[in-house]
Enzyme design. Structure first.
Site, PDB file in Angstrom:
ATOM      1  CG  ASP A 104      13.468  40.332 -52.094  1.00 54.26           C
ATOM      2  OD1 ASP A 104      13.268  39.263 -52.711  1.00 54.26           O
ATOM      3  OD2 ASP A 104      13.543  41.473 -52.496  1.00 54.26           O
TER       4      ASP A 104
HETATM    5  N1  URA Z   1       8.902  42.859 -53.239  1.00 58.37           N
HETATM    6  C1  URA Z   1      10.218  43.061 -52.969  1.00 58.37           C
HETATM    7  O1  URA Z   1      11.142  43.538 -53.933  1.00 58.37           O
HETATM    8  N2  URA Z   1      10.763  42.237 -52.335  1.00 58.37           N
HETATM    9  C2  URA Z   1       9.894  41.233 -51.458  1.00 58.37           C
HETATM   10  O2  URA Z   1      10.709  40.551 -50.500  1.00 58.37           O
HETATM   11  C3  URA Z   1       8.713  41.286 -51.560  1.00 58.37           C
HETATM   12  C4  URA Z   1       8.160  42.248 -52.540  1.00 58.37           C
END
Ligand code: URA
Length: 243
Positions: A104
């Site tokens: 993310d």
């Molecule tokens: N899970 C999440 O919620 N975000 C990420 O960036 C990776 C795994």
């Protein structure tokens, strides 16, 4: 990275490695205009290789990097809103690079960057169950029951339940009402870690990926990268039975 001439010829589809060696020994191969008969000769993408007087088209060299993505960077090769993307950190690397999977925008941590689309796709495929370890700062201190739920699997939405995971508390702070949790999963659903922790009652405040398979962030700080060693690439290939 320079490679052995016979390997470069084989990768370009000229002939098998064995047959390429024979061509070299027979004086049929030129590198930058000069006949080469030495089998160990190494060439790179900038060298002109001719076989029987015809220039070969070299297959693009494959490169692999381990990147420590900072928060506030998109895991893509470009962003239509003009935000910073992971490949901006590789602007002096003369290859078209892509991230292997996603983190993310507000998640930091380990992400692989490569131009090897085949290996990237295999690594991303859920059947290979590559373990990824995340460290999350959460609101509240997860109960034993919450940890048990994470370990057994959490209903993420109407259709999907997470597979069994490894979960443990690294540290907790009663006064701040928060904890640091380590969660190891082998799936990669959208926002998976955030959803898993939210569902058991402990929303994520900060998230970082610390491990990808056998690879760690050791020696890097946010925004830095390093090339993978030959052995590391071989071991990644082994994880997906590519070789
Ligand atoms: N899970 C999440 O919620 N975000 C990420 O960036 C990776 C795994």
């Amino acid at each position: 990275m320079p490679e052995r001439l016979q390997k470069v010829m084989a990768q370009a589809g000229v002939a098998s490695r064995r047959a390429s060696e024979k061509l070299i020994l027979a004086g049929k191969v030129k590198v930058n205009g000069k006949v080469v008969t030495q089998l160990g000769t190494k060439v790179s993408g900038n060298d002109a290789v001719e076989v029987n007087g015809k220039l070969i088209e070299q297959a693009e060299e494959k490169v692999y990097f381990l990147f420590y993505k900072p928060r506030g960077v998109i895991s893509a090769a470009k962003d239509n809103k003009g935000r910073k993307v992971v490949t901006d950190y590789f602007s002096d690397i003369p290859f078209r690079l892509y991230p292997v999977g996603r983190l993310d925008y507000d998640t930091s941590g380990l992400i692989l960057i490569t131009n090897d689309g085949k290996l990237a796709n295999m690594l991303m495929h859920p059947r290979y169950k590559i373990e990824k370890t995340y460290v999350a700062k959460v609101k509240g201190i997860p109960s034993n029951n919450a940890l048990k739920q994470l370990r057994l699997g959490v209903q993420l939405d109407t259709k999907h339940k997470s597979a069994p995971a490894k979960a443990r508390i690294i540290s907790s702070d009663k006064q701040k009402n928060s904890a640091i949790v380590s969660l190891t999963i082998h799936e990669g659903r959208y926002h998976q870690v955030k959803k898993m922790l939210e569902k058991v009652g402990y929303p994520v405040r900060k998230l970082k990926r610390e491990k990808y398979g056998f690879l760690t962030l050791d020696g890097l700080t946010a925004g830095q990268y390093r090339p993978l060693s030959h052995n590391e690439v071989r071991n990644l290939e082994k994880l997906v039975n590519k070789k």
